[in-house]
Motif scaffolding. Structure first.
Motif, short mmCIF file in Angstrom:
data_model
loop_
_atom_site.label_atom_id
_atom_site.label_comp_id
_atom_site.label_asym_id
_atom_site.label_seq_id
_atom_site.Cartn_x
_atom_site.Cartn_y
_atom_site.Cartn_z
N PHE A 130 79.74 89.05 -47.14
CA PHE A 130 79.60 89.52 -45.76
C PHE A 130 79.81 88.35 -44.80
N TYR A 170 84.47 98.77 -43.67
CA TYR A 170 84.27 97.32 -43.84
C TYR A 170 83.22 96.77 -42.87
N GLN A 187 82.89 93.15 -44.54
CA GLN A 187 82.53 93.03 -45.95
C GLN A 187 83.78 92.86 -46.80
N ALA A 220 74.14 92.68 -47.12
CA ALA A 220 74.34 93.18 -45.76
C ALA A 220 73.27 92.60 -44.84
#
Length: 535
Positions: A130, A170, A187, A220
């Motif tokens: 990320f 994404y 991502q 994330a």
């Protein structure tokens, strides 16, 4: 026939190699962001060699340094927290390794940190899928719209391939804007990644100036953490924008606010600016507006408590460069950085009465105008005819007495975020000796009753309607009450003082205790007059 498998060092009777995996965090900023990933890897390998670290060598027909790099940056994209892992044959202290790497590198490639990690940890290239990007645009980023889908066509070995990226797939969270900065997270996925530069090529009207990867995450990220990092980066953008306006002596990062407040308390400000002209003030305000960076204006630093953790954003001091005072007839013209004492002295010398009440207020004209400072039955609104201000939009305007909407510790300028540049005061002709006598009387009263010998922010609480805050605190039995280094003054209970080593947390806790005690004993709510920044 089965292919023979290579034997390990133990099976061959040797000693297994002991290696130490050192993870180095570095920044790739400025012109070096134009390097290709291959050029960057070659540079970092040479840096390790120049640092004379005991790096390990791979085995086989083409031995080379045992080093691994993080996710590649596209050409033209900078990075604030990039990584590479180098394997060492000896355990060099982390601080020593960092120092050697920085001595071997250039300023545009600063090495930020070193730490040892387990040898079997995830490969650097895929450890942080990320990436958070801050894109500086030529327009306010809030008006931009990301596309829903992007088609990317690539040609390789004569074959043309087209792939469609569904952008939302994404993005782990919605992009947000900080002035001209557009901040988003992409991502990286096993089946392919969407590059930030490619994404921005499809954003209509963005007029991209720079793209920076400001953070990388293994999972994330939490949006609040991303926002905090983005705000810190926005401050560096402000600093960069002001380099041609303010010299280094007038623009300092990480400046301790404890040296700029009368409380002698406060952690570091992200950026501390000292403009020397109205044009400088306009430039500082414009830069903060462009990147949505909080701007705090300070004079003498009185009536102010700054958090121990410091202050996000820019602090702008209107001090000695804005301290001019002049007299024309019955009017006194004072710049925002002029102290109340200096204005009082100038008025007295000119035989003008009306500002004696402010002679001992520890602050500047700018602060007096913003909060309608007052004492001993006088207040700023009684003598101010107009003030010259800079609006949040960057316009210099004159605000009349009626437009200022002054009331108890309040003004329109404070409410709307105006920066006061100067004020015009209309006073009353009088005998200078009589004026000085009144000033001397007020000074004696202040000196005898107020703890002027101790660091404080001045009177701590606003006057509750029908009461006096100091009397309520005294009658609550709180004279001399102390939390840490913060104390209710023995001399005047309306003051909280720094009795030695006080922190902002001490002062906050003491203020809360005073409020609670007064409320419980008298049913009266008292509110701080002191401004609190960074809480």
């Amino acid at each position: 026939m089965a292919k023979p498998q290579p034997k390990s060092a133990i099976e061959l009777g040797g000693v297994p190699e002991v290696l130490y995996r050192l993870r180095v965090e570095y920044a790739q900023i400025g012109r070096v962001s134009m390097l290709s990933h291959l050029d960057m890897t070659h540079y970092l390998e040479r840096t390790v060699r120049r640092a004379k670290l005991p790096f390990a060598i791979t085995h086989g027909f083409s031995p080379h340094m045992k080093i691994a790099f993080g996710g590649a940056l596209p050409v033209g994209v900078g990075g604030l927290h990039e990584i590479f892992d180098v394997f060492l044959t000896e355990r060099v202290p982390e601080e020593e390794a960092l120092r050697a790497l920085n001595e071997a590198s250039v300023p545009a490639f600063p090495m930020l940190s070193c730490r040892y990690i387990p040898r079997k940890d995830t490969a650097a290239s895929v450890a942080f899928p990320f990436g958070v990007y801050a894109v500086e645009c030529g327009v306010p980023a809030a008006q931009l719209q990301l596309p829903q889908d992007i088609e990317v066509t690539r040609e390789k070995k004569g074959k043309v391939k087209t792939r469609t990226f569904h952008v939302a797939d994404y993005l782990p969270f919605e992009p947000f804007a900080l002035g001209n900065l557009l901040v988003f997270c992409l991502q990286a996925k096993p089946e392919g990644s969407l590059r930030p530069d490619v994404l921005m090529q499809h954003v209509e009207g963005a007029n991209v100036q720079t793209v920076m990867r400001i953070a990388q995450y293994a999972e994330a990220p939490i949006v609040d953490d991303v926002r905090e990092r983005a705000q810190a980066y926005a401050v560096t953008c402000v600093q960069r924008a002001l380099r041609d306006v303010l010299p280094a002596t007038r623009m300092r990062a990480g400046e301790l606010m404890s040296v700029h407040t009368t409380f002698q308390i406060g952690g570091p400000a992200d950026l501390y600016c000292v403009p020397a002209s109205v044009e400088d003030v306009q430039a500082v305000c414009a830069a903060c507006r462009a990147y949505d960076v909080p701007l705090h204006v300070i004079g003498c630093g009185s009536n102010l408590l700054v958090s121990d953790a410091g202050l996000r954003g820019v602090v702008m001091e209107l001090g000695s460069a804005f301290s001019q005072v002049s007299v024309e007839g019955a009017c006194v013209f004072a710049q925002a950085g002029a102290t109340n004492e200096a204005v009082s002295q100038a008025a007295c010398a000119a035989g003008l009465a009306g500002y004696e009440f402010a002679s001992g207020i520890p602050g500047t004209v700018g602060g007096a105008a913003i909060m309608n400072a007052g004492a001993y039955d006088g207040e700023f609104a009684q003598v101010a005819e107009e003030v010259t201000c800079l609006t949040p939009e960057g316009q210099v305007v004159t605000v009349s007495h009626d437009e200022a909407c002054w009331s108890y510790r309040h003004s329109m300028m404070d409410e709307r975020g105006y920066v006061v540049l100067s004020a015009k005061l209309r006073l009353t002709p009088d005998d200078s000796a009589a004026i000085q006598a009144r000033v001397d009387d007020l000074t004696e009263r202040r000196t005898s009753k107020q703890p002027l010998e101790m660091p404080s922010a001045g009177s701590t609480f606003k006057r509750p309607e029908g009461y006096f805050a100091g009397k309520l605190i005294q009658d609550s039995g709180l004279r001399g009450y102390r939390i840490g280094g913060a104390q209710v003054s023995e001399k005047h209970t309306g003051f909280v003082v720094n009795a030695g080593g006080a922190t902002a947390a001490d002062v906050q806790a003491l203020i809360a205790h005073i409020q609670r005690t007064v409320r419980e004993q008298f049913g009266v709510e008292i509110h701080p007059e002191v401004r609190m920044w960074g809480f």
